[in-house]
Design an enzyme around this catalytic site. Structure first.
Site, short mmCIF file in Angstrom:
data_model
loop_
_atom_site.label_atom_id
_atom_site.label_comp_id
_atom_site.label_asym_id
_atom_site.label_seq_id
_atom_site.Cartn_x
_atom_site.Cartn_y
_atom_site.Cartn_z
N TYR A 119 -1.42 -0.12 10.50
CA TYR A 119 -1.63 -0.64 9.15
C TYR A 119 -0.45 -0.26 8.25
O TYR A 119 0.08 -1.10 7.51
CB TYR A 119 -2.93 -0.10 8.57
CG TYR A 119 -3.14 -0.43 7.11
CD1 TYR A 119 -3.60 -1.68 6.73
CD2 TYR A 119 -2.88 0.52 6.12
CE1 TYR A 119 -3.78 -1.99 5.39
CE2 TYR A 119 -3.05 0.21 4.78
CZ TYR A 119 -3.50 -1.04 4.42
OH TYR A 119 -3.67 -1.34 3.09
N SER B 151 0.85 -1.19 0.00
CA SER B 151 0.00 0.00 0.00
C SER B 151 0.88 1.25 0.00
O SER B 151 2.00 1.23 0.52
CB SER B 151 -0.89 0.02 1.25
OG SER B 151 -1.54 1.26 1.40
#
Length: 256
Positions: free
Chosen positions: A149, A136
């Site tokens: 995250y 990501s």
């Protein structure tokens, strides 16, 4: 990587990017192992692509090991591992439950590392294989409200870099696909919807196609959308400016 008749394991393939990627691999003639946690959705996804469903909760160590064993038992080997499974959590670290922290690390990072460790020896032995990590942009820049995250995705990036050096010349290729905001159910499960007007979410198909492209052409890294490369470049060349911009425009905690 020749995908026809290749055995491909896609984690988190019951929905979103993984589900589309499974279909893309199947269209190339691959034998697809469709992993998911929800039995009904996973079996449905597997049926769509003529693949085999493998059910496992990646937050559970025993399930992770069982998944690797079942994947190897299915055809005797796995040619391609797509480490796609993951979930998000939005909120400040100061109020984040410890259980949520542990589950994020277990599912997003540790599962990918352990599965890779379990399947890699057979790939090296056969001198043929590919491991692709769906990471990501958050792992490259860090995102307020998604610190844990972001850390799990950054860890996968670094793991892939080291693994690529270790496997050089072995016939096993390591790829990373770095997506930005993707139009999937990710934001519903993280606890808050995506409310920004920019950047606009891209379709899951775009990322899934990048995964297949990276595996098929032995690409070390693919970004979707490609312009996202600008952010880490600015961070590297002008870190002070980058931090000021992030503080001013990059906050996500207020979306909780």
């Amino acid at each position: 990587m020749q995908l026809r008749d290749a055995v491909v394991l896609v984690t988190g393939a019951s929905a979103g990017i993984g589900r589309v990627a499974a279909a893309e691999f199947a269209a190339k003639g691959a034998q697809v192992l469709v992993h998911g946690r929800d039995q009904q959705r996973t079996h449905a996804a597997a049926a769509e692509v003529g693949g085999r469903a493998l059910i496992a909760d990646l937050a559970v160590p025993a399930d992770r090991q069982r998944l690797a064993t079942e994947a190897l038992d299915a055809f005797g080997h796995v040619d391609v591992l797509v480490n796609n499974a993951g979930f998000g959590y939005l909120g400040p670290v100061s109020t984040m439950p410890t259980d949520a922290i542990r589950r994020l690390i277990e599912v997003n990072q540790l599962a990918a590392i352990e599965l890779t460790r379990s399947l890699l020896p057979r790939m090296i032995e056969r001198k043929r294989g590919a491991v692709c990590f769906v990471t990501s942009i958050a792992g490259r820049t860090g995102v307020a409200g998604e610190a844990v995250y972001s850390a799990t995705k950054a860890g996968l990036d670094t793991f892939a870099d080291g693994l690529r050096v270790e496997t050089a010349g072995s016939g096993v290729h390591i790829s990373v696909v770095v997506p930005g905001v993707v139009d999937t159910g990710f934001f519903e499960t993280r606890g808050a919807p995506y409310t920004r007007s920019r950047p606009r979410p891209i379709p899951a198909d775009t990322v899934a196609e990048a995964v297949v492209w990276a595996v098929e052409r032995d690409r070390a890294e693919e970004w979707r959308p490609r312009w996202l490369r600008v952010a880490p470049t600015v961070r590297a060349l002008a870190p002070g400016l980058f931090r000021r911009l992030v503080v001013r425009f990059g906050r996500q905690v207020d979306a909780v």
